[in-house]
Write an enzyme that holds these catalytic residues in place. Structure first.
Site, short mmCIF file in Angstrom:
data_model
loop_
_atom_site.label_atom_id
_atom_site.label_comp_id
_atom_site.label_asym_id
_atom_site.label_seq_id
_atom_site.Cartn_x
_atom_site.Cartn_y
_atom_site.Cartn_z
N GLY A 168 1.71 4.80 4.37
CA GLY A 168 0.65 5.80 4.24
C GLY A 168 -0.39 5.40 3.20
O GLY A 168 -1.60 5.59 3.40
N ASP A 169 0.07 4.85 2.08
CA ASP A 169 -0.85 4.37 1.04
C ASP A 169 -1.72 3.24 1.59
O ASP A 169 -2.91 3.15 1.29
CB ASP A 169 -0.06 3.86 -0.17
CG ASP A 169 0.94 4.87 -0.68
OD1 ASP A 169 0.65 6.08 -0.60
OD2 ASP A 169 2.01 4.45 -1.15
#
Length: 303
Positions: A253-254
């Site tokens: 996600g990052d």
């Protein structure tokens, strides 16, 4: 300049075992790995892998903090951490046997003096810079720290592109500051409104509710179902995921956030940004660690 903030960086100590974990007994590993990060640092790493210079802000402490800082500098990222006088930065232990077990540490206490020092650094952010706030807030910090940071920038009249990757109330409360981008996943989006989202149209409907509350662009990640972007000018972009074997979910996600920002910085185009974000998140999921720039750009060509 792009700035990321990591309030509670960590060393992830990953141990692999061929047998199941036996509590109360001596267990032996087959392999060990160390990863240095935290959500903001993960974003910084992917940005740097894509050739985007950035500065990592946050708090480090003790010998583990020194190791985290050296790792960040070694990747070419500008490390501008605040060194706490007491405690050590976290070591999280992840045990991979027949099942995966995690032991996550609390981290050092952050004093008001250290927090004031962070504010001083944030005051140096200029118009047209980008600030990325990602992750949960340590219990030694005020629960409204995101709001305080954005209120401070607003009171100074600065036009900063703000990205917030957080959940539930933490995210809702910053929408009044009109962040450039927020990135809930589809389950988190539903939880904000106490609904279960079952279709793309429902996801779009509730993403637009977040826009009505102040968000400019809403990026919704949906794991194996891909992603959706609702832009500030009313466009909807939908993208699936490329083919590959998932090895790792940590940092995906990052990586998507970093890839989106890198793609937008390079092109000024939202569809391109979504493709780069998807390529970045997927490339990390297909890697043992955060993805290399080469892996991301190779995957981008397939979208």
């Amino acid at each position: 300049m792009i700035y990321t903030v990591t309030f509670n960086p960590a060393i992830d100590y990953v141990v692999h075992m061929s047998d199941e974990l036996k509590p109360g007994m001596t267990n032996r590993t087959t392999k060990e790995e160390c990863y240095f990060g935290g959500k903001g640092i993960n974003v910084s790493t992917i940005l740097m892998n894509l050739g985007i210079e950035n500065t990592a802000l946050g708090f480090v402490a003790g010998f583990t903090g020194d190791a985290i800082e050296q790792s960040v500098k070694g990747k070419g990222i500008i490390a501008d951490f605040i060194h706490l006088k007491e405690g050590i930065s976290r070591i999280n232990v992840k045990i991979k046997s027949d099942e995966e077990t995690e032991v996550n540490a609390q981290g050092p206490a952050i004093s008001q003096e250290a927090l004031d020092e962070l504010f001083t650094k944030i005051d140096r952010i200029q118009n047209d810079d980008t600030l990325i706030l990602a992750g949960s807030i340590p219990n030694t910090l005020p629960s409204d720290i995101y709001e305080r940071i954005l209120s401070r920038l607003e009171s100074q009249g600065k036009k900063v592109l703000v990205v917030v990757d957080a959940t539930k109330d933490l995210l809702k409360k910053v929408l009044k500051y009109h962040p450039f981008l927020i990135k809930p996943n589809n389950h988190e989006l539903g939880e904000m409104f106490d609904v279960v989202l079952t279709s793309d149209d429902e996801i779009e409907l509730y993403a637009k509710k977040l826009q009505e509350m102040g968000a400019r662009n809403v990026l919704i990640s949906m794991a194996g179902d891909g992603s959706m972007l609702i832009t500030e000018d009313g466009q909807r972009f939908r993208l699936g995921v490329p083919k590959g074997k998932v090895k790792n979910s940590v940092g995906a996600g990052d990586s998507m956030v970093a890839g989106f920002i890198a793609g937008y910085m390079e092109s000024g185009n939202y569809e391109t940004a979504l493709k780069m974000g998807t390529a970045s998140g997927s490339a990390t999921a297909f890697s043992d660690d955060l993805a290399s720039g080469e892996a991301i750009r190779d995957l981008y060509k397939t979208l």
